[in-house]
Design an enzyme around this catalytic site. Structure first.
Site, PDB file in Angstrom:
ATOM      1  N   ASP A  56       0.807  -1.225   0.000  1.00 33.71           N
ATOM      2  CA  ASP A  56       0.000   0.000   0.000  1.00 33.71           C
ATOM      3  C   ASP A  56       0.840   1.275   0.000  1.00 33.71           C
ATOM      4  OD1 ASP A  56      -2.310  -1.572   0.071  1.00 33.71           O
ATOM      5  OD2 ASP A  56      -2.265  -1.653   2.271  1.00 33.71           O
ATOM      6  N   GLY A  93      -4.630  -4.236  -3.728  1.00 37.25           N
ATOM      7  CA  GLY A  93      -5.615  -3.192  -3.986  1.00 37.25           C
ATOM      8  C   GLY A  93      -4.880  -1.919  -4.344  1.00 37.25           C
ATOM      9  N   HIS A  94      -4.962  -1.531  -5.615  1.00 34.09           N
ATOM     10  CA  HIS A  94      -4.241  -0.341  -6.076  1.00 34.09           C
ATOM     11  C   HIS A  94      -5.253   0.710  -6.496  1.00 34.09           C
ATOM     12  CE1 HIS A  94      -0.860  -3.359  -7.322  1.00 34.09           C
ATOM     13  NE2 HIS A  94      -1.041  -3.293  -6.024  1.00 34.09           N
ATOM     14  N   LYS A 134       1.867   2.307  -5.020  1.00 34.77           N
ATOM     15  CA  LYS A 134       2.511   1.832  -6.256  1.00 34.77           C
ATOM     16  C   LYS A 134       1.622   2.123  -7.456  1.00 34.77           C
ATOM     17  CE  LYS A 134       2.467  -2.256  -4.414  1.00 34.77           C
ATOM     18  NZ  LYS A 134       2.062  -1.944  -3.049  1.00 34.77           N
ATOM     19  N   ASN A 138      -5.441 -10.189  -3.742  1.00 28.46           N
ATOM     20  CA  ASN A 138      -5.114  -9.648  -2.412  1.00 28.46           C
ATOM     21  C   ASN A 138      -4.652  -8.189  -2.533  1.00 28.46           C
ATOM     22  OD1 ASN A 138      -2.812 -10.490  -3.771  1.00 28.46           O
ATOM     23  ND2 ASN A 138      -1.739 -11.229  -1.957  1.00 28.46           N
ATOM     24  N   THR A 148       3.157 -12.425   2.562  1.00 30.23           N
ATOM     25  CA  THR A 148       2.312 -13.049   1.560  1.00 30.23           C
ATOM     26  C   THR A 148       3.071 -14.252   1.008  1.00 30.23           C
ATOM     27  OG1 THR A 148       0.853 -12.617  -0.316  1.00 30.23           O
ATOM     28  CG2 THR A 148       3.039 -11.584  -0.400  1.00 30.23           C
ATOM     29  N   GLN A 186       1.906  -5.861  -3.364  1.00 24.17           N
ATOM     30  CA  GLN A 186       2.428  -6.031  -1.993  1.00 24.17           C
ATOM     31  C   GLN A 186       3.715  -5.207  -1.789  1.00 24.17           C
ATOM     32  OE1 GLN A 186       1.417  -9.450  -3.593  1.00 24.17           O
ATOM     33  NE2 GLN A 186      -0.530  -8.579  -2.990  1.00 24.17           N
ATOM     34  N   SER A 196       5.178  12.562  -3.792  1.00 20.63           N
ATOM     35  CA  SER A 196       3.748  12.674  -4.083  1.00 20.63           C
ATOM     36  C   SER A 196       3.059  13.435  -2.952  1.00 20.63           C
ATOM     37  CB  SER A 196       3.157  11.278  -4.249  1.00 20.63           C
ATOM     38  OG  SER A 196       1.777  11.355  -4.435  1.00 20.63           O
ATOM     39  N   VAL A 197       2.227  14.395  -3.329  1.00 17.01           N
ATOM     40  CA  VAL A 197       1.596  15.276  -2.330  1.00 17.01           C
ATOM     41  C   VAL A 197       0.057  15.221  -2.408  1.00 17.01           C
ATOM     42  CG1 VAL A 197       3.560  16.846  -2.123  1.00 17.01           C
ATOM     43  CG2 VAL A 197       1.856  17.250  -3.922  1.00 17.01           C
ATOM     44  N   GLY A 201     -11.025  -3.448   3.710  1.00 23.21           N
ATOM     45  CA  GLY A 201     -11.593  -2.352   4.495  1.00 23.21           C
ATOM     46  C   GLY A 201     -11.032  -2.265   5.917  1.00 23.21           C
ATOM     47  N   LYS A 256      -0.374   4.540  -8.128  1.00 26.94           N
ATOM     48  CA  LYS A 256      -0.253   5.905  -8.653  1.00 26.94           C
ATOM     49  C   LYS A 256       1.025   6.053  -9.481  1.00 26.94           C
ATOM     50  CE  LYS A 256       0.600  10.683  -7.656  1.00 26.94           C
ATOM     51  NZ  LYS A 256       0.348  11.927  -6.965  1.00 26.94           N
TER      52      LYS A 256
HETATM   53  P1  GDP Z   1      -0.785   0.458  -3.591  1.00 18.62           P
HETATM   54  O1  GDP Z   1      -1.422  -0.811  -3.144  1.00 18.62           O
HETATM   55  O2  GDP Z   1       0.677   0.494  -3.318  1.00 18.62           O
HETATM   56  O3  GDP Z   1      -1.080   0.798  -5.026  1.00 18.62           O
HETATM   57  O4  GDP Z   1      -1.425   1.606  -2.694  1.00 18.62           O
HETATM   58  P2  GDP Z   1      -2.984   1.770  -2.312  1.00 18.62           P
HETATM   59  O5  GDP Z   1      -3.702   2.208  -3.534  1.00 18.62           O
HETATM   60  O6  GDP Z   1      -3.479   0.572  -1.605  1.00 18.62           O
HETATM   61  O7  GDP Z   1      -2.901   2.907  -1.230  1.00 18.62           O
HETATM   62  C1  GDP Z   1      -2.460   4.191  -1.514  1.00 18.62           C
HETATM   63  C2  GDP Z   1      -3.611   5.191  -1.295  1.00 18.62           C
HETATM   64  O8  GDP Z   1      -3.079   6.486  -1.195  1.00 18.62           O
HETATM   65  C3  GDP Z   1      -4.616   5.252  -2.418  1.00 18.62           C
HETATM   66  O9  GDP Z   1      -5.890   5.479  -1.886  1.00 18.62           O
HETATM   67  C4  GDP Z   1      -4.151   6.440  -3.260  1.00 18.62           C
HETATM   68  O10 GDP Z   1      -5.205   7.063  -3.971  1.00 18.62           O
HETATM   69  C5  GDP Z   1      -3.640   7.341  -2.184  1.00 18.62           C
HETATM   70  N1  GDP Z   1      -2.524   8.223  -2.560  1.00 18.62           N
HETATM   71  C6  GDP Z   1      -1.550   8.022  -3.475  1.00 18.62           C
HETATM   72  N2  GDP Z   1      -0.633   9.006  -3.424  1.00 18.62           N
HETATM   73  C7  GDP Z   1      -1.056   9.867  -2.466  1.00 18.62           C
HETATM   74  C8  GDP Z   1      -0.517  11.059  -1.915  1.00 18.62           C
HETATM   75  O11 GDP Z   1       0.551  11.527  -2.287  1.00 18.62           O
HETATM   76  N3  GDP Z   1      -1.238  11.660  -0.930  1.00 18.62           N
HETATM   77  C9  GDP Z   1      -2.408  11.165  -0.460  1.00 18.62           C
HETATM   78  N4  GDP Z   1      -3.031  11.826   0.492  1.00 18.62           N
HETATM   79  N5  GDP Z   1      -2.925  10.019  -0.933  1.00 18.62           N
HETATM   80  C10 GDP Z   1      -2.263   9.377  -1.917  1.00 18.62           C
HETATM   81  P1  IMO Z   2      -0.921  -4.032  -2.307  1.00 22.25           P
HETATM   82  O1  IMO Z   2      -0.532  -4.557  -3.666  1.00 22.25           O
HETATM   83  C1  IMO Z   2      -0.920  -4.525   2.020  1.00 22.25           C
HETATM   84  C2  IMO Z   2      -0.944  -8.631   3.548  1.00 22.25           C
HETATM   85  C3  IMO Z   2      -2.223  -9.080   4.256  1.00 22.25           C
HETATM   86  C4  IMO Z   2      -1.635 -10.045   5.270  1.00 22.25           C
HETATM   87  C5  IMO Z   2      -0.493 -10.705   4.484  1.00 22.25           C
HETATM   88  C6  IMO Z   2      -0.872 -12.047   3.870  1.00 22.25           C
HETATM   89  O2  IMO Z   2      -2.229  -3.341  -2.287  1.00 22.25           O
HETATM   90  O3  IMO Z   2       0.198  -3.272  -1.698  1.00 22.25           O
HETATM   91  P2  IMO Z   2      -2.370 -12.746   1.787  1.00 22.25           P
HETATM   92  O4  IMO Z   2      -3.832 -12.565   1.536  1.00 22.25           O
HETATM   93  O5  IMO Z   2      -1.488 -12.169   0.747  1.00 22.25           O
HETATM   94  O6  IMO Z   2      -2.000 -14.177   2.093  1.00 22.25           O
HETATM   95  O7  IMO Z   2      -2.101 -11.940   3.170  1.00 22.25           O
HETATM   96  O8  IMO Z   2      -0.149  -9.799   3.451  1.00 22.25           O
HETATM   97  N1  IMO Z   2      -1.160  -8.107   2.184  1.00 22.25           N
HETATM   98  C7  IMO Z   2      -1.097  -6.810   1.879  1.00 22.25           C
HETATM   99  N2  IMO Z   2      -0.934  -5.727   2.657  1.00 22.25           N
HETATM  100  N3  IMO Z   2      -1.019  -4.398   0.690  1.00 22.25           N
HETATM  101  C8  IMO Z   2      -1.158  -5.474  -0.113  1.00 22.25           C
HETATM  102  O9  IMO Z   2      -1.162  -5.386  -1.464  1.00 22.25           O
HETATM  103  C9  IMO Z   2      -1.240  -6.750   0.476  1.00 22.25           C
HETATM  104  N4  IMO Z   2      -1.405  -8.002  -0.005  1.00 22.25           N
HETATM  105  C10 IMO Z   2      -1.329  -8.819   1.054  1.00 22.25           C
HETATM  106  O10 IMO Z   2      -2.885  -8.006   4.864  1.00 22.25           O
HETATM  107  O11 IMO Z   2      -1.059  -9.342   6.340  1.00 22.25           O
HETATM  108 MG    MG Z   3      -2.922  -1.488  -1.833  1.00 21.13          MG
END
Ligand code: GDP
Ligand code: IMO
Ligand code: MG
Length: 425
Positions: free
Chosen positions: A13, A40-41, A16, A38, A240, A225, A414-415, A303, A18
């Site tokens: 999370d 979520g981007h 990535k 698993n 994972t 991940q 990133s801001v 969630g 973005k």
């Molecule tokens: P990923 O799994 O690595 O792609 O990251 P996620 O999408 O799960 O989580 C990143 C969250 O931060 C998302 O809801 C993006 O929309 C949000 N986001 C990305 N860059 C920024 C930033 O610079 N500032 C803020 N406030 N939110 C950001």
């Molecule tokens: P992105 O791509 C954050 C975590 C789960 C759990 C562990 C094992 O959005 O960054 P799994 O279902 O893979 O066997 O769970 O890994 N996990 C993540 N945490 N971002 C993810 O993906 C994740 N994918 C798995 O929360 O702790």
């Molecule tokens: Mg994510």
């Protein structure tokens, strides 16, 4: 840019999605090579929010070829639902190719995972419950594995599924005494419908990528991940089930790592973690809650509230070293804008010894006390900044400290979530 890779250096999370979206317009092919639904981007562009899980973020641009490569574990139902949901949002996806070597997630993988996590009780890994670990387990075990290529061969698939489902029912009955047996015929009928829809996309993606390399096509590898969730190098067993650091690109795609010209490490300006396992800089106080609220730190997939804490340069530096990054993208810096002062963990103290090495066993990591460097906050809204020189000096000092302690130059800051809210050197 010819061949680039984007990899998360923390526990996932890092935003990535973005960065991949930003770089996609400079690449012809975007490759997802590990994990499954698993991940979520979230990608925000032109006022629209897109949630991607199995699909590479390249799918949002119709000029890009998106590849789901061999190392991904595919839940076909989830994949088709994701494609349908994007089309409801008006996205005309570009070409999508799916590896015939990728392994398939079945209902018994979810049932098995639920039973195993329940049995672990307080020690549960805290997985996303998507059958990821149980599918990878079958891949490594081989005897119960079914790949996309098998699903494309109806007779072979039926035979294999009948055999596997019978054995899985035995296993599940042992784990859950009142287990309701799964019916191979019903699963077969359901999955054959998915197979027919996916058939035009299923191919030998390794051959495709090698032909593309020969033609000097530009390629972007999109990780899921983060490096600290890597099955071999992460905080085992709270990881994972795949190589989610930079180490996974070669096995997950069939493309040798030496062709990658630039490896970009994505880091959050602080730390988050979802699920179980030690997290030395976690803040279980109002500062942690403040970060959660400001960063909207709730998982995209499940969630769940994300655990939040100060930036951990020991953990992230380790992630950067195993992934071999050339530079950093520091994300969500704006989330820290209201804090009076900030802390960065520059070392751990474990049993009275100071170290900057990341422990190999979670027993030691659980005993690690963070040694902090304290920096002043900037207390200004930075969401409108687009040039490094326009960032407040305290924010620049913070970024410099992150780069210095992690050991790689910061090239992108990133801001805000939008494509536009990006600061480059
Ligand atoms: P990923 O799994 O690595 O792609 O990251 P996620 O999408 O799960 O989580 C990143 C969250 O931060 C998302 O809801 C993006 O929309 C949000 N986001 C990305 N860059 C920024 C930033 O610079 N500032 C803020 N406030 N939110 C950001
Ligand atoms: P992105 O791509 C954050 C975590 C789960 C759990 C562990 C094992 O959005 O960054 P799994 O279902 O893979 O066997 O769970 O890994 N996990 C993540 N945490 N971002 C993810 O993906 C994740 N994918 C798995 O929360 O702790
Ligand atoms: Mg994510």
């Amino acid at each position: 840019m010819a061949v680039t890779a984007v990899v998360g250096l923390q526990w996932g999370d890092e935003a990535k999605g973005k960065i991949v979206d930003l770089l996609t317009d400079q690449h012809e092919i975007v490759v997802r090579y590990l994990g499954g639904n698993n991940a979520g981007h979230t990608v925000v562009c032109n006022g629209q929010t897109y949630k991607l899980s199995l699909l590479p973020s390249g799918i949002l641009r119709d000029s890009v070829v998106s590849v789901i490569a061999t190392g991904v574990v595919i839940n076909p139902k989830a994949l088709l639902e994701e494609l349908d949901s994007l089309s409801r949002q008006g996205v005309e996806p570009g070409r999508l190719l799916i590896s015939d070597r990728a392994h398939v997630i079945f209902p018994y993988h979810l049932a098995e995972e639920a039973a195993l996590e329940r049995r672990r009780g307080e020690k549960a890994i805290g997985t996303t419950m998507r059958g990821i670990g149980t599918c990878y387990r079958d891949k490594a075990g081989r005897t119960h594995a079914i790949r996309m290529g098998d699903m494309m061969r109806p007779e072979l698939f039926r035979e294999r599924l009948e055999d596997v489902v019978a054995q899985k029912n035995d296993i599940l009955r042992a784990l859950v005494p009142d287990h309701e047996p799964l019916q191979a015929a019903a699963i077969y009928d359901e999955y054959m419908q998915y197979a027919e829809r996916l058939r035009p996309m299923v191919t030998d993606t390794t051959a495709f990528l090698h032909h593309a390399l020969k033609q000097n096509s530009s390629m972007l590898f999109e990780a899921a991940q983060g490096s600290l969730l890597d099955i071999d190098h992460g905080t085992f067993p709270y990881v994972t089930s795949s190589n989610s650091s930079g180490c996974g690109i070669h096995p997950g795609s069939g493309v040798p790592e030496r062709v990658i010209e630039k490896m970009i490490g994505v880091v959050k300006a602080y730390t988050t973690r979802v699920g179980g396992g030690p997290c030395p800089t976690e803040l279980e106080d109002e500062t942690g809650q403040h970060i959660r609220d400001e960063g909207n730190e709730y998982g995209t997939v499940t969630g769940r509230p994300r655990r939040c804490g100060w930036f951990d340069a020991v953990a992230t530096g380790y992630g950067a070293r195993i992934s071999g990054v050339d530079c950093l993208a520091v994300m969500l810096l704006d989330v820290l804008s209201k804090l009076d002062e900030l802390k960065i963990c520059e070392a751990y103290e474990i049993d009275g010894e100071r170290t900057t090495d990341f422990p190999s066993h979670i027993d030691e990591l659980a005993r690690a006390k963070p040694v902090y460097r304290t920096l002043p906050g900037w207390k200004k809204d930075i969401t409108g900044v687009r040039k490094l020189s326009d960032l407040p000096s305290a924010a620049r000092a913070y970024i410099d400290c992150v780069g210095e302690l992690v050991g790689a130059p910061v090239e992108i800051v990133s801001v805000g979530p939008d494509r536009e809210q990006t600061v480059r050197g």
